[in-house]
Design an enzyme around this catalytic site. Structure first.
Site, PDB file in Angstrom:
ATOM      1  N   ASP A  84     -12.835   5.499   2.625  1.00 28.17           N
ATOM      2  CA  ASP A  84     -11.395   5.551   2.896  1.00 28.17           C
ATOM      3  C   ASP A  84     -10.965   6.987   3.188  1.00 28.17           C
ATOM      4  OD1 ASP A  84      -8.645   5.548   2.836  1.00 28.17           O
ATOM      5  OD2 ASP A  84      -8.457   4.403   0.978  1.00 28.17           O
TER       6      ASP A  84
ATOM      7  N   ASP B  59       0.890  -1.169   0.000  1.00 29.13           N
ATOM      8  CA  ASP B  59       0.000   0.000   0.000  1.00 29.13           C
ATOM      9  C   ASP B  59       0.923   1.212   0.000  1.00 29.13           C
ATOM     10  OD1 ASP B  59      -1.666   2.116   0.562  1.00 29.13           O
ATOM     11  OD2 ASP B  59      -2.340   1.370   2.507  1.00 29.13           O
TER      12      ASP B  59
END
Ligand code: AMP
Length: 578
Positions: A169, A9
């Site tokens: 998110d 990520d």
């Protein structure tokens, strides 16, 4: 087995690297830390710094530190790092190289392949730049996947039936919301929307402004001209934000913040969650507007969504969960650490590409919501027993949360605290699992703050404490077996509780029916609970204490203690019934 593929990520604020090992998803820690700040810098000798050390020097040496490089990916531009110009891919490559090294150190082998995540809205140029960053770092990027896809995989990789998920998110500097369809491990992003410049940094900024205003008003100091003091305030503001995710108040304290006219200035300021949430309300509204746009883009409404997945550190802010609950009518998922979820999904995707088996990501979560009741509203009407959840269903264990409540009348010298298990907005429709009285409160007007802390451990033991904020006066109880399934129905709750107790004992004990002593205790408890509605608060408290004592004794197989408590309960019942 094929060569391991790592999952990365590569975030605007933070980055992580994860792998699947023996079926388990593992986020790899570096010096005990799983999160690597996405910051690159040069030290005094021109040596490269990545992560925390670089972040720490940012406020003092911004000219030789680069952060948030992800925002520039895909642009034809360069950034200055210590007098030398670099392409965004090159800076990102430095972060990737560090993550690669962290994985190699853990695995004790060379790593050459990775799956890297990018926001769903990333253009071709931005994806291409991410690819190039991987190559520069010595990684073959076997696949670039969308961040919401990765998050959805964590919660739905192994499920077969179709599910529509909303991935919310909110990180440090960016916000994205996506609607995804998950079926048989295949995730499709149906629509995405967001704001590239909205996140936890904005929340910090609100607290910083509040502190700066406070110093201006209380001590006539313009602290913005003191860069070292500002650096400390920035850190203190973020810490206060963290505290407010779990507690109703945060104390911001910085001794010797600066010197003003030869006098040391100290900062001491209390910030309530309510005040903080007002400061950030407009930002939350922006995220919810984006959410509705994303739903519209997928041609769906809130009622079509089966699950909400929370990603990004800022989703720990409690009002976000509350606002989402108001829209969808159910609790968002947050069993998996929202900071690590995307990296874990990248690792799952990597394992799938590699033909590796992946176990479901299992974490210990509470299967129920726990809370108390307070004066409030139910279906728009004033109501005395509004349910106030404190620890939410599906949150990881152990879990400790504090909320604040206020006395309702002037001179109120006691409050009765009732703890419920359940999800219904009407507290009385949930199951009461404990209650106690806090007496001897100060003689003050209504609005005396009482904080209530629920501390649920991995074994289902719930410690509850209520504290009068201004005096520290405290009373607490322990509820054993709080994670047992208490049904709210006509059956005697006592019988069920005892049944549950046996349900939790080792198998060899399960088969044998309750001993005559336990059966007698069970009968008495049922009798006592039947009297709850008829007796005074004090008598009820005594009954509850004794019932809990009996449960505890049964659980610990302490027969003498159980008999003693049963004798006391028999006496009280005799007295109450006569
Ligand atoms: P991410 O970009 O997903 O790593 O998220 C980083 C952001 O999450 C930063 O703004 C952090 O300050 C914020 N954050 C991390 N932990 C918490 C917390 N407990 N409460 C509120 N915000 C948090």
């Amino acid at each position: 087995m094929n060569e391991i593929i790592i999952g990365i990520d590569l975030g605007t604020t933070n980055s992580e690297v994860a792998i699947v090992e023996n079926g388990h998803v593992i986020v790899i820690a570096d010096n005990g830390k799983k999160i690597l700040p996405s910051v690159v810098g040069l030290d005094d000798n021109g040596g490269i710094l990545v992560g925390e050390t670089a972040r720490n020097q940012y406020l003092v040496y911004p000219e030789r530190t680069v952060k948030s490089i992800k925002r520039l990916m895909g642009q034809d531009t360069q950034v200055d790092l210590g007098g030398q110009l670099y392409a965004p891919q090159e800076i990102s490559a430095i972060i990737l190289k560090r993550l690669k090294a962290i994985a190699e150190h853990y695995l004790n082998q060379t790593v050459t392949k990775a799956v890297i995540t990018v926001p769903a809205y990333f253009s071709d140029a931005q994806r291409q730049a991410t690819h190039e960053a991987g190559q520069i770092a010595g990684l073959e990027v076997v696949r670039i996947i969308n961040e919401p896809t990765a998050a959805a995989l964590v919660y739905g990789a192994e499920q077969t039936e179709q599910k529509r998920m909303l991935v919310y998110d909110l990180g440090g500097g960016t916000f994205d919301v996506s609607v995804v369809n998950v079926e048989s491990g295949v995730v499709e992003v149906l629509s995405s929307h967001g704001d590239n410049h909205l996140g936890g940094d904005d929340f910090d900024e609100q607290i910083i402004n509040h502190i700066v205003d406070h110093l201006q008003q209380s001590q006539q100091i313009d602290v913005r001209t003191h860069s070292k003091a500002m650096a400390r305030i920035t850190r203190a503001a973020e810490n206060a934000k963290f505290v407010l995710s779990d507690q109703p108040y945060a104390t911001i304290e910085e001794e010797y913040l600066l010197e003003h006219d030869g006098i040391a200035v100290h900062l001491s300021l209390e910030l309530s969650r309510t005040a903080y949430e007002e400061m950030i309300a407009d930002y939350i509204d922006v995220t919810l507007d984006a959410l509705h746009i994303a739903l519209k883009g997928a041609k769906l409404t809130a009622s079509d969504i089966d699950e909400i997945v929370l990603v990004g550190g800022s989703t720990r802010t409690p009002c976000i969960r509350e606002r989402l609950f108001d829209i969808f009518g159910f609790e968002p998922q947050s069993a998996v650490d929202p900071d690590l979820c995307v990296a874990m999904g990248a690792a799952i995707q990597a394992a799938m590409i590699n033909g590796q088996a992946v176990d479901a990501v299992l974490v210990d979560v509470t299967p129920y919501t726990y809370g108390t009741s307070a004066l409030g509203f139910l279906y728009g009407e004033p109501y005395q027993y509004q349910y106030c959840p404190i620890i939410h269903k599906n949150t990881p264990l152990p879990n400790r949360k504090t909320e604040a409540y206020m006395t309702a009348v002037d001179g109120q010298d006691a409050v009765e605290v009732t703890i419920y298990q359940g999800e219904d907005p009407d507290a009385l429709s949930n199951t009461k699992i404990g209650e106690f009285l806090v007496e001897g409160l100060r003689d003050v007007p209504a609005g005396n703050v009482i904080t209530l802390t629920l501390d649920l451990d991995i074994n289902g033991i719930l410690h509850v404490s209520a504290t009068e904020k201004d005096s520290g006066l405290q009373k607490s109880i322990t509820i054993k077996n709080a994670m047992a399934r208490f049904e709210h129905d006509d059956l005697s709750t006592a019988q069920q509780r005892v049944g549950q107790l046996f349900g939790q004992m080792p198998t060899q004990h399960k088969e044998s029916s309750a001993s005559p002593e336990v059966a007698e205790a069970q009968r008495l408890i049922a009798k006592a609970e039947a009297l709850f509605e008829k007796v005074s608060t004090e008598d009820k408290e005594d009954l509850v204490d004794l019932i809990e004592e009996i449960y505890g004794a049964i659980e610990e197989a302490a027969n003498d203690r159980m008999q003693a408590a049963v004798a006391k309960l028999t006496d009280i019942l005799y007295y109450l019934e006569s």
